[in-house]
Design a protein around this motif. Structure first.
Motif, PDB file in Angstrom:
ATOM      1  N   ILE A 164       0.921  -1.203  -0.038  1.00 17.68           N
ATOM      2  CA  ILE A 164       0.039  -0.080  -0.060  1.00 17.68           C
ATOM      3  C   ILE A 164       0.929   1.050  -0.038  1.00 17.68           C
ATOM      4  O   ILE A 164       1.814   1.395   0.727  1.00 17.68           O
ATOM      5  N   GLU A 165       0.445   2.097  -1.007  1.00 17.62           N
ATOM      6  CA  GLU A 165       1.218   3.580  -0.858  1.00 17.62           C
ATOM      7  C   GLU A 165       0.176   4.669  -0.645  1.00 17.62           C
ATOM      8  O   GLU A 165      -0.995   4.325  -0.727  1.00 17.62           O
ATOM      9  N   TRP A 166       0.839   5.977  -0.804  1.00 15.92           N
ATOM     10  CA  TRP A 166       0.078   6.964  -0.586  1.00 15.92           C
ATOM     11  C   TRP A 166      -1.115   7.027  -1.621  1.00 15.92           C
ATOM     12  O   TRP A 166      -2.223   7.706  -1.407  1.00 15.92           O
ATOM     13  N   LYS A 167      -0.695   6.767  -2.591  1.00 16.42           N
ATOM     14  CA  LYS A 167      -1.785   6.945  -3.718  1.00 16.42           C
ATOM     15  C   LYS A 167      -2.962   5.995  -3.760  1.00 16.42           C
ATOM     16  O   LYS A 167      -3.943   6.044  -4.406  1.00 16.42           O
ATOM     17  N   ASP A 168      -2.795   4.685  -2.946  1.00 15.94           N
ATOM     18  CA  ASP A 168      -3.988   4.106  -2.999  1.00 15.94           C
ATOM     19  C   ASP A 168      -4.796   4.536  -1.595  1.00 15.94           C
ATOM     20  O   ASP A 168      -6.168   4.058  -1.468  1.00 15.94           O
ATOM     21  N   TYR A 169      -4.641   5.563  -1.102  1.00 12.03           N
ATOM     22  CA  TYR A 169      -5.415   6.275  -0.252  1.00 12.03           C
ATOM     23  C   TYR A 169      -6.386   7.421  -0.965  1.00 12.03           C
ATOM     24  O   TYR A 169      -6.883   8.406  -0.530  1.00 12.03           O
ATOM     25  N   MET A 170      -6.627   7.389  -2.200  1.00 10.44           N
ATOM     26  CA  MET A 170      -7.200   8.475  -3.141  1.00 10.44           C
ATOM     27  C   MET A 170      -8.593   8.495  -2.690  1.00 10.44           C
ATOM     28  O   MET A 170      -8.973   9.934  -2.606  1.00 10.44           O
ATOM     29  N   TRP A 171      -9.404   7.782  -2.316  1.00 13.27           N
ATOM     30  CA  TRP A 171     -10.598   7.971  -1.592  1.00 13.27           C
ATOM     31  C   TRP A 171     -10.844   8.878  -0.521  1.00 13.27           C
ATOM     32  O   TRP A 171     -11.457   9.419  -0.183  1.00 13.27           O
TER      33      TRP A 171
ATOM     34  N   CYS B 108      -4.622  15.347   4.757  1.00  6.76           N
ATOM     35  CA  CYS B 108      -4.915  14.063   5.035  1.00  6.76           C
ATOM     36  C   CYS B 108      -3.533  13.251   4.269  1.00  6.76           C
ATOM     37  O   CYS B 108      -3.062  12.321   4.833  1.00  6.76           O
ATOM     38  N   TYR B 109      -3.237  13.758   3.062  1.00  5.47           N
ATOM     39  CA  TYR B 109      -1.812  13.206   2.512  1.00  5.47           C
ATOM     40  C   TYR B 109      -0.793  13.306   3.478  1.00  5.47           C
ATOM     41  O   TYR B 109      -0.012  12.258   3.443  1.00  5.47           O
ATOM     42  N   ARG B 110      -0.522  14.475   4.228  1.00  7.51           N
ATOM     43  CA  ARG B 110       0.515  14.475   5.310  1.00  7.51           C
ATOM     44  C   ARG B 110       0.422  13.426   6.140  1.00  7.51           C
ATOM     45  O   ARG B 110       1.687  12.707   6.651  1.00  7.51           O
ATOM     46  N   ILE B 111      -0.695  13.320   6.893  1.00  4.51           N
ATOM     47  CA  ILE B 111      -0.943  12.353   7.777  1.00  4.51           C
ATOM     48  C   ILE B 111      -0.572  10.875   7.196  1.00  4.51           C
ATOM     49  O   ILE B 111       0.044   9.811   7.891  1.00  4.51           O
ATOM     50  N   VAL B 112      -0.880  10.442   6.022  1.00  2.38           N
ATOM     51  CA  VAL B 112      -0.584   9.262   5.331  1.00  2.38           C
ATOM     52  C   VAL B 112       0.649   9.125   5.171  1.00  2.38           C
ATOM     53  O   VAL B 112       1.287   7.830   5.211  1.00  2.38           O
ATOM     54  N   VAL B 113       1.446   9.965   4.723  1.00  2.00           N
ATOM     55  CA  VAL B 113       2.860   9.828   4.320  1.00  2.00           C
ATOM     56  C   VAL B 113       3.787  10.118   5.458  1.00  2.00           C
ATOM     57  O   VAL B 113       5.030   9.599   5.602  1.00  2.00           O
ATOM     58  N   GLY B 114       3.171  10.535   6.557  1.00  2.00           N
ATOM     59  CA  GLY B 114       3.852  10.786   7.709  1.00  2.00           C
ATOM     60  C   GLY B 114       4.874  12.073   7.922  1.00  2.00           C
ATOM     61  O   GLY B 114       5.957  12.186   8.551  1.00  2.00           O
ATOM     62  N   ASP B 115       4.919  13.036   6.945  1.00  2.00           N
ATOM     63  CA  ASP B 115       5.667  14.092   6.796  1.00  2.00           C
ATOM     64  C   ASP B 115       5.635  14.941   8.006  1.00  2.00           C
ATOM     65  O   ASP B 115       4.340  15.093   8.613  1.00  2.00           O
ATOM     66  N   PRO B 116       6.701  15.718   8.456  1.00  2.00           N
ATOM     67  CA  PRO B 116       6.457  16.856   9.599  1.00  2.00           C
ATOM     68  C   PRO B 116       5.442  17.651   9.076  1.00  2.00           C
ATOM     69  O   PRO B 116       5.784  18.513   7.954  1.00  2.00           O
ATOM     70  N   ILE B 117       4.639  18.261  10.157  1.00  2.00           N
ATOM     71  CA  ILE B 117       3.625  19.273   9.737  1.00  2.00           C
ATOM     72  C   ILE B 117       4.320  20.558   9.503  1.00  2.00           C
ATOM     73  O   ILE B 117       3.823  21.340   8.801  1.00  2.00           O
TER      74      ILE B 117
END
Length: 270
Positions: free
Chosen positions: A98-105, A160-169
């Motif tokens: 599973i990658e970030w793009k799989d969370y498209m919905w 939401c993308y940031r949460i999925v990939v885990g980048d610093p806010i």
């Protein structure tokens, strides 16, 4: 939950609301009677309004606890469910793929819920109507509401993308406000104060509960995320991007007006 339990919850929430609103009322009436030494002409209507505020806030808080918070968490959990994600992936792929793009919905849902809740935000409606009045019609009610809603929608999707990939806010926030500063230098001066206010208007009664619930629910269901570290901060995106979108709306309106004026001048000359 029985009728007595519901009645107890209503009364307990009402008591908490009275405690929260009482300091505000004390300050207002304290200045009115002790400093200004004048009795309001419509004191009866003001007291009646305070009563309705207390009842409305109490019922709204109960609605948040019983409906909006659970709904936001439920939607986040369903959209990030492993079976749901695997159904949209290619055959043979597993959870590890599973990658970030799989969370498209998730991103689409975040965009739509951000847009719809902002359009329904009472504080934004009030600000848009007042801005339309004081600008003499130069700022459209629906134009402002839609531009703010688009900013919130994009911001929540990015959050939401940031949460999925885990980048610093903080990198997102620093970059966003850098764009705000740059855009402020070129945006029409009339719209800049309103644009900055629009960021605060969005963090109000309808938008915040669902957005907060979505962020917490998403961080709880995405593997490797901490709700305390990753779940909060989504409201910051909802406050930042409306500033950019409102200034962009003013710039586009200015360009459209200049283009229309140029066409009119050209027709007159011909």
């Amino acid at each position: 939950m029985g009728l007595l339990d519901i009645l107890y919850e209503v009364l307990a929430t009402l008591a908490e609301t009275v405690t929260d609103v009482l300091p505000i009322a004390a300050i207002i009436f304290g200045f009115q009677f002790a400093v200004l030494r004048q009795k309001p002409a419509n004191l009866r209507e003001i007291l009646l309004g305070f009563g309705w505020v207390l009842i409305g806030l109490s019922l709204f808080l109960l609605g948040l606890e019983w409906c909006l918070f659970p709904l936001g968490r439920l939607m986040a959990g369903q959209l990030t469910n492993a079976d749901f994600l695997l159904a949209s992936m290619e055959a043979g792929e597993t959870i590890a793929d599973i990658e970030w793009k799989d969370y498209m919905w998730v991103y689409i849902f975040a965009f739509l819920i951000g847009f719809s809740t902002t359009i329904a935000e009472p504080s934004l409606i009030a600000v848009a109507i007042k801005a339309h009045q004081v600008s003499g019609g130069a700022i459209g009610v629906w134009g402002l509401r839609i531009s703010v809603a688009l900013g919130v929608a994009f911001g929540i999707s990015l959050g939401c993308y940031r949460i999925v990939v885990g980048d610093p806010i903080h990198w997102y926030i620093i970059t966003g406000y850098a764009f705000v500063v740059l855009q402020t230098t070129v945006a029409p001066k009339m719209i800049i104060p309103l644009a900055y206010d629009s960021g605060g208007v969005t963090t109000s009664t309808v938008t915040v509960p669902l957005v907060a619930a979505l962020g917490l629910g998403l961080s709880e269901t995405v593997p490797g995320r901490n709700p305390l570290i990753d779940g909060f901060g989504l409201i910051a995106f909802a406050s930042l991007f409306p500033i950019l979108s409102v200034m962009a709306y003013a710039q586009l309106s200015e360009l459209r007006a200049a283009s229309a004026s140029k066409r009119t001048t050209t027709r007159k000359n011909t």
